[in-house]
Design an enzyme around this catalytic site. Structure first.
Site, mmCIF file in Angstrom:
data_model
loop_
_atom_site.group_PDB
_atom_site.id
_atom_site.type_symbol
_atom_site.label_atom_id
_atom_site.label_comp_id
_atom_site.label_asym_id
_atom_site.label_seq_id
_atom_site.Cartn_x
_atom_site.Cartn_y
_atom_site.Cartn_z
ATOM 1 C CD GLU A 277 -2.958 1.299 2.418
ATOM 2 O OE1 GLU A 277 -2.567 1.158 3.523
ATOM 3 O OE2 GLU A 277 -3.996 1.813 2.091
ATOM 4 C CG MET A 412 0.164 -3.107 5.132
ATOM 5 S SD MET A 412 -1.039 -1.777 4.601
ATOM 6 C CE MET A 412 -2.083 -2.668 3.551
ATOM 7 C CD GLU A 413 -4.648 -1.856 5.945
ATOM 8 O OE1 GLU A 413 -3.688 -1.432 6.483
ATOM 9 O OE2 GLU A 413 -5.327 -1.013 4.964
ATOM 10 C CG HIS A 446 -5.542 1.407 12.901
ATOM 11 N ND1 HIS A 446 -5.978 2.688 12.657
ATOM 12 C CD2 HIS A 446 -5.091 1.166 11.492
ATOM 13 C CE1 HIS A 446 -5.804 3.308 11.279
ATOM 14 N NE2 HIS A 446 -5.361 2.095 10.755
ATOM 15 C CD GLU A 447 -2.742 -1.691 10.904
ATOM 16 O OE1 GLU A 447 -3.354 -2.225 9.815
ATOM 17 O OE2 GLU A 447 -2.397 -0.700 11.088
ATOM 18 C CG HIS A 450 -7.526 -1.054 7.959
ATOM 19 N ND1 HIS A 450 -8.327 -0.389 7.455
ATOM 20 C CD2 HIS A 450 -6.271 -0.616 8.467
ATOM 21 C CE1 HIS A 450 -7.377 1.048 7.381
ATOM 22 N NE2 HIS A 450 -6.544 0.707 8.441
HETATM 23 ZN ZN LIG Z 1 -4.797 2.081 8.820
#
Ligand SMILES: [Zn+2]
Length: 1006
Positions: A277, A412-413, A446-447, A450
């Site tokens: 990403e 990073m998800e 957070h991840e 996602h």
């Molecule tokens: Zn994020």
């Protein structure tokens, strides 16, 4: 994705001054096309040029290009078949002949006009005269032929359905080989398939079901390749392309990249991981690298038999090949975007637990195996929470969380394979502080959010990145509040909102949803506005709609768009399905998403009558901007509490959808406080009522919540900047702090006062700076004295201790440094074996690093420590030395990445640039190493944004303003137009203004 520095202290941005207007530059739909390599094909400006096949055909006919002849052949055939179903040629009529002659004459005249244009040399590359009506349209491919596509975005005529991807990384040669088979579906008849590829050495490209071999073209400037079919590709047809290629494992943090590390026996080893990403999938395999092009992926990895591999899906089979190489095959993925594909090849260990049919595992290097327990427990709890909240099960059979030894962002998800920086995943019970625990919990929350927001439902294009990042940030704090209320993460969120508002009040800010095209513009969307402002707008909406309606709206949104893509309007439409005409969420939220900045609400109280008025919070004073500012109108869900009932359940709401309005209270009240708990994204000015609130805080500060108290401190200092309130009143408001014991208001007050202190110090106003510090000591001295050097107490007590002692030691207040140095020396004597209290460890290290011996010892311990959270405290302490040679050494070494990892660089710059001995040094270093920095971290990335911001934020002179401006202008227009560069310049201007306006007042006041 989450940015690591999102959690670090922001640079000092003084927004306290009135600012002559800096003209707002709204992002435009700009196309970045290479003017030098376009070809003249007709006398049209580029905006008149349609991007459809027909235009391309007509251009091709004019030029008589070979592949284009094939293409026009397709069109001819199609038109012929429409006119003559039997396919036979009819004789030409006289009328047709006349028409053809007229057309021919016009065409010849047209070509003559082009040839005879004055001062235009017509070559096969076209006319190079700068003439907008003579734009060059199609670019040249690397082989000199015409590349059939001129736009940055891919054409919509072909969509990918499935990828078979085989990767073979070699951790000895540090190269990788790959092959990809892509099944595409033809949406519009075409001859070309345009897709992304960046830095790949393509050795073979072929197409299936084609009689002749395909032609293959490359256009590196747009990271695009084109496969030209030998026969027409017709609508509805599926077509398969095969591409073989090779490349080097990257030495940046993007794409398929390599990491060197020392194993348990201090032997150098290699680790390979991916970070795609936003735009780097194309540098690992040719693909349709835009988020809306979702497809399924079957991934196979050929690897050394001693290593292990992970990918998004569970492993299906392992097959031995030759020479100690085996092939891992993973199950076919769900439909997903390319930026979520992930692969890790390394020697890892893990712990796992099953929940609700999915196996959750946490992976790290073997030496970190005992630091994985906290992450696993937390991940399982959060996964269970999200499944219940969204009413959609996590759809994969496994979820891996992997600690990567060198990682640019926070995490990073990638679907099913979430990658983390080691400090955001590994929890060491001996060295991790309460803040480390909060960080790890927040990043995992957070991840995992996602996995639904971003992975299951993805934004259509990067302009709506906030749908991914704003939502994940919102869910991160919401989930923690629900599952781990003892962490009080809502107060951390509050402080992040204040910082986002500082950025949003600058002219360089942008609407949350902004048009983007180029890679730098896309990278720059990963900023505090997409994450924090996006999240705080959702928080405001949740409070206005109520928890249940909001949750129901989210469920509809996820159900309506799962495995697909969405834009902002889709979210509002889903919410409107629930409100069912009682409230138009789209109308309300558009005023927040499409405007940059935020409103200032002015409140005037007269008896029971409260007048409220909104305007844009803006430093602009130039008349022409008042016109545009006047067009700003937000639909503001105002909330307020009063002295008659100040509990949360008494919160009143009023939707201000006009410039001004009047609210009538049922009775007269002693005081009124708007924006309850700062759940709304606006600033309030109590025009004649600040005195009442100052008195309330003095008499009974707990009548308001800690968040409300922090909100008042933030608002009054912001108003001083606008010239709407006096510094004197702001200082009166914080006089109550002697009684304050909550972290949120203390943190906000320290932040505001530190801004002033830092600027005075750098300006050479040492005496005045000392008086600011004296004021802080007067307010907080007793509280600092009360702190002990342990990890005892409740979580909030521990956090308060950490805040106060870290501040006191770095500014040498009370006996902080003496006490900390004593502890450090004992620790040094024990050769680092004595255990230190984790919450105050940074304060101890910082005090110890002041002496040369202490610094050297700390560096030695840094090199041998296996605790990443301990190491990050050490690196900050090392960077706080006043010895400029040591500072230089640290910056150089972290950029080289050998002794200190390059992932620490922005952390080091942040610390160095805040100190008096370091701030000029940091800027010089950034200038000297600009090319290296932008190669390593990518132009526009969050890291580059931070490096620019930190290294310039302390400047407050016209000479520095000029220097910063000329430096970026000397680089390129693209660089000087970066939003972060404009933000840095805005900030310096504001600093200068603040100094000019407030220096004399401060002298009087202190
Ligand atoms: Zn994020």
């Amino acid at each position: 994705m989450i940015e690591n520095s999102m959690f670090e202290e922001e640079p000092d941005v003084v927004d306290l001054a009135k600012e002559p207007c800096l003209h707002p530059l709204e992002p435009e739909e700009v196309e970045y096309e290479p003017r030098s390599s376009r070809l003249l094909v007709r006398g049209l400006g580029e905006h008149e040029m349609d991007d459809d096949e027909e235009d391309y055909e007509s251009s091709a006919k004019l030029l008589g290009m070979s592949f284009m002849n094939r293409s026009s052949g397709l069109q001819d055939n199609m038109s012929m078949s429409r006119q003559n179903p039997n396919g036979s040629c009819s004789a030409l009529s006289t009328r047709t002949l006349v028409v053809c002659t007229v057309v021919l004459v016009i065409a010849v005249s047209f070509i003559m006009v082009i040839y005879l244009l004055p001062k235009c040399t017509f070559t096969k590359e076209g006319c190079h005269k700068k003439n907008h009506t003579m734009e060059l349209i199609y670019p040249l491919a690397t082989n000199g032929k015409i590349f059939p596509w001129a736009k940055v975005r891919l054409p919509p005529d072909v969509v990918p359905l499935h990828y078979d991807l085989v990767l073979q990384p070699n951790l000895t040669t540090l190269k990788f080989a790959g092959s990809v088979k892509i099944v595409v579906n033809i949406v519009q008849a075409t001859w070309k398939i345009v897709l992304h590829s960046s830095g790949l050495n393509i050795t073979k490209a072929s197409g299936e079901h084609q009689a002749k071999p395909v032609e293959f073209l490359e256009y590196p400037l747009h990271d695009q390749i084109a496969v030209m079919a030998s026969e027409a590709l017709l609508v509805g047809q599926n077509y398969t392309i095969n591409i073989e290629y090779s490349s080097n494992l990257s030495d940046t943090y993007y794409g398929f990249y390599k990491i060197s590390y020392k194993d348990e026996n201090s032997k150098q080893r290699w680790f390979a991981a991916t970070q795609f990403e936003p735009l780097a999938a194309r540098s690992a395999f040719p693909c349709f690298d835009e988020p809306a092009f979702k497809a399924t992926f079957l991934i196979k990895i050929k690897r050394d038999e001693k290593l292990s591999t992970l990918s998004n899906m569970p492993k299906k089979a392992t097959t031995p090949l030759t020479n100690g190489i085996v092939q891992d095959e993973f199950f076919v993925s769900l439909k997903m975007s390319t930026y979520l594909v992930a692969v890790v090849v390394a020697d890892l260990k893990n712990i796992s637990r099953e929940t609700n049919g999915s196996l959750v595992s946490v992976y790290a290097l073997p030496q970190h195996l005992n630091q994985l327990g906290y992450a696993l427990n937390t991940a399982v709890k959060l996964l269970e929470f999200y499944q219940k909240y969204f009413l959609i099960n996590y759809p994969l059979e496994k979820l891996d969380l992997v600690a990567i030894p060198d990682f640019q962002s926070g995490a990073m998800e990638n679907w099913g394979l979430v990658t983390f920086r080691e400090t955001t995943l590994l929890f060491d019970s001996n060295t991790s502080s309460i803040r480390d625990k909060k960080l790890i919990t927040a990043v995992i929350a957070h991840e995992l959010a996602h996995q639904w927001f971003g992975n299951l439902v993805t934004m259509k294009w990067w302009n709506d990145l906030w749908l991914n990042e704003g939502f994940a940030t919102f869910m991160e704090y919401f989930a923690i509040e629900e599952i781990f209320p003892e962490l009080h993460s809502d107060e951390d969120f509050l402080n992040l909102i204040f910082k986002a508002m500082m950025k949003d009040s600058l002219n360089s800010s942008h609407p949350v949803s902004s048009a983007v095209q180029s890679s730098e513009q896309i990278e720059e969307m990963f900023d505090a506005l997409s994450y924090i402002k996006g999240a705080s707008l959702l928080l405001m909406l949740k409070h206005y709609l109520t928890k249940d309606v909001f949750q129901a709206g989210i469920e509809v949104y996820l159900h309506n768009h799962n495995y697909g893509s969405a834009q902002s309007d889709d979210l509002w439409d889903s919410m409107n399905e629930i409100t069912n005409g009682t409230l138009d969420v789209k109308k309300l939220m558009k005023t927040w998403i499409l405007h940059k900045g935020f409103p200032l609400v002015t409140v005037v109280r007269k008896g029971k009558i409260i007048s409220v008025q909104q305007e844009k919070f803006s430093y602009c004073v130039e008349p022409e901007n008042w016109t545009s500012d006047a067009s700003y109108l937000w639909y503001i869900p105002l909330t307020y509490i009063t002295s008659s009932c100040n509990f949360t359940h008494c919160t009143n709401a009023y939707l201000l959808d006009q410039k001004s309005a009047v609210i009538e209270l049922p009775e007269e009240v002693e005081w009124i406080k708007f924006n309850v708990d700062m759940n709304g994204y606006y600033i309030v000015h109590y025009a004649e009522d600040w005195k009442t609130l100052i008195d309330l805080l003095k008499k009974n500060h707990t009548a308001l919540s800690a968040k409300d108290r922090a909100n008042l401190i933030n608002n009054i200092f912001s108003l001083v900047g606008l010239g709407k309130e006096s510094l004197e009143k702001a200082f009166q408001l914080i006089d109550y702090l002697k009684k304050e014991s909550s972290t949120a208001p203390l943190t906000q007050a320290l932040f505001q006062l530190s801004l002033i202190y830092s600027l005075l110090e750098k300006k050479g106003e040492q005496q005045l700076a000392a008086r600011v510090m004296h004021r802080i000591e007067h307010l907080l001295g007793d509280k600092i004295d009360q702190q002990c050097w342990t990890d005892d107490g409740t979580l909030s007590q521990r956090e308060l201790r950490s805040t106060l002692l870290t501040f006191a030691c770095s500014h040498d207040l009370r006996k902080c440094r003496t006490n900390a140095t004593e502890i450090f020396e004992k620790w040094m004597k024990s050769n680092g074996t004595m255990s230190l209290p984790s919450d105050v460890m940074k304060a101890i290290f910082t005090a110890g690093a002041k002496s040369s011996d202490g610094w050297e010892f700390l560096l030695k311990m840094y090199s041998s420590s296996v605790s990443e959270t301990e190491k990050s405290k050490m690196i900050e302490a090392l960077a706080s030395t006043e010895d400029v040679r040591k500072l230089m050494w640290l910056m150089q070494n972290s950029l080289e990445g050998e002794v200190i990892r390059a992932q620490e660089f922005s952390h080091i710059i942040a610390t160095v640039s805040q100190s008096l001995p370091g701030y000029l040094l940091a800027w010089d270093f950034v200038k000297e190493n600009w090319e290296k920095l932008t190669r390593k971290f990518h132009l526009g990335s969050y890291t580059i944004q931070n490096i620019i911001s930190w290294s310039t934020s302390q400047f407050a002179t016209k000479a520095h303003l000029l220097e910063v401006k000329s430096f970026f202008e000397s680089k390129s227009e693209k660089i000087s137009q970066l939003r972060c560069v404009k933000e840095a310049i805005d900030t310096i201007k504001l600093n200068i203004q603040w100094m000019e306006k407030n220096l004399a007042k401060l002298r009087k006041l202190l």
